[in-house]
Scaffold this motif. Structure first.
Motif, PDB file in Angstrom:
ATOM      1  N   SER A 128     -10.394   3.755   1.583  1.00 30.45           N
ATOM      2  CA  SER A 128     -10.359   5.125   1.907  1.00 30.45           C
ATOM      3  C   SER A 128     -10.143   6.034   0.619  1.00 30.45           C
ATOM      4  N   TYR A 129      -9.753   5.323  -0.504  1.00 31.19           N
ATOM      5  CA  TYR A 129      -9.308   6.206  -1.598  1.00 31.19           C
ATOM      6  C   TYR A 129     -10.397   5.451  -2.802  1.00 31.19           C
ATOM      7  N   VAL A 145      -9.214   9.048  -4.982  1.00 27.45           N
ATOM      8  CA  VAL A 145      -8.097   9.600  -5.542  1.00 27.45           C
ATOM      9  C   VAL A 145      -8.169   9.694  -7.085  1.00 27.45           C
ATOM     10  N   GLN A 146      -8.075  10.675  -7.772  1.00 30.09           N
ATOM     11  CA  GLN A 146      -8.160  10.824  -9.045  1.00 30.09           C
ATOM     12  C   GLN A 146      -6.915  10.678  -9.789  1.00 30.09           C
ATOM     13  N   VAL A 180      -3.832  -3.873   3.280  1.00 29.31           N
ATOM     14  CA  VAL A 180      -3.183  -2.769   2.446  1.00 29.31           C
ATOM     15  C   VAL A 180      -4.206  -2.377   1.416  1.00 29.31           C
ATOM     16  N   ALA A 181      -4.823  -3.445   0.593  1.00 26.23           N
ATOM     17  CA  ALA A 181      -5.713  -3.523  -0.210  1.00 26.23           C
ATOM     18  C   ALA A 181      -7.005  -2.998   0.013  1.00 26.23           C
ATOM     19  N   ALA A 200      -0.239   6.659   1.507  1.00 25.72           N
ATOM     20  CA  ALA A 200      -1.204   7.065   2.999  1.00 25.72           C
ATOM     21  C   ALA A 200      -1.800   5.843   3.613  1.00 25.72           C
ATOM     22  N   THR A 201      -1.748   4.793   2.711  1.00 26.14           N
ATOM     23  CA  THR A 201      -2.255   3.657   3.539  1.00 26.14           C
ATOM     24  C   THR A 201      -1.073   3.105   4.574  1.00 26.14           C
TER      25      THR A 201
END
Length: 238
Positions: free
Chosen positions: A42-43, A3-4, A35-36, A73-74
């Protein structure tokens, strides 16, 4: 795909509803570490740790817009579910999980023009583009007026309309808002009558045109002019 960040570093973080973040995480049976890990794996947000998640949930820190998008999203939710009340054009966009390009395309404006309007908080689109913006962001009329920087210009027009001849302000108000002329006419007439009626009643009770009560009643109505306007046009926030 990483994710930018979608905003320059100097911009404020979006409003964050930290109790909601914890509630959503616990509902999924996830620990802060889960979560972390999801945000890192994923991101591509390698700096996110369980301590980061816990600090957010305790209100000690807030995620950036990119982190908020990844966190949503997570947690399998929309960004809007993790945000407090959106206050700006950018925050309404983030709450809908939309990229600037998506909103610019839907509204029919150039991306650079849109980004500038988002940065300055002043919308410069025409009537068609304004209506498209309100649709793509699902904005209530009150929110549309505030995020496009039109709240104070509208308030000034309404103050003039109720204190002078309201007919002369139908067209200027219609140009600011995506409303039919007939609706604006009815609302301005009603507000003008309400203001003048309040002033007349206060004068009769207060003992003359120079009474302090009259001036106070008039100032209060004018100061809260938008609060009187939104219910009449059905444009308030839910």
């Amino acid at each position: 795909m990483p994710v930018q960040p979608s905003q320059p570093p100097h911009q404020p973080t979006p409003p964050f509803n930290f109790p909601a973040a914890r509630r959503l995480r616990e509902a999924l049976g996830m620990a802060p570490g889960h979560v972390a890990y999801g945000m890192r794996a994923s991101y591509g947000l390698a700096h996110i740790t369980p301590d980061t998640i816990m600090a957010w949930e305790r209100g000690l820190a807030s995620p950036t817009s990119a982190e908020l998008t990844a966190l949503a999203a997570t947690l399998w939710c929309s960004p809007g579910e993790l945000m407090g009340a959106a206050r700006t054009l950018r925050e309404h966009r983030l709450a809908r999980g939309l990229a600037p390009e998506d909103v610019a395309r839907a509204a029919g404006v150039e991306i650079q023009s849109y980004l500038l309007m988002e940065e300055t908080g002043t919308w410069r689109g025409n009537e068609r583009q304004s209506a498209a913006l309100a649709r793509v962001l699902d904005l209530a009329l009150a929110d549309f007026v505030h995020v496009t920087g039109r709240a104070e210009p509208l308030a000034e027009l309404l103050r003039s309309a109720v204190t002078t001849r309201w007919q002369g302000y139908v067209r200027p108000v219609t140009k600011l808002l995506p409303l039919e002329r007939r609706q604006v006419e009815g609302v301005l007439r009603q507000m003008h009558e309400d203001y003048q009626s309040r002033m007349a009643r206060t004068l009769s009770w207060g003992g003359g045109a120079g009474s302090d009560a009259s001036g106070e009643a008039g100032r209060d109505f004018l100061d809260r002019i938008l609060e009187h306007f939104w219910p009449l046009v059905g444009g308030g926030r839910d």
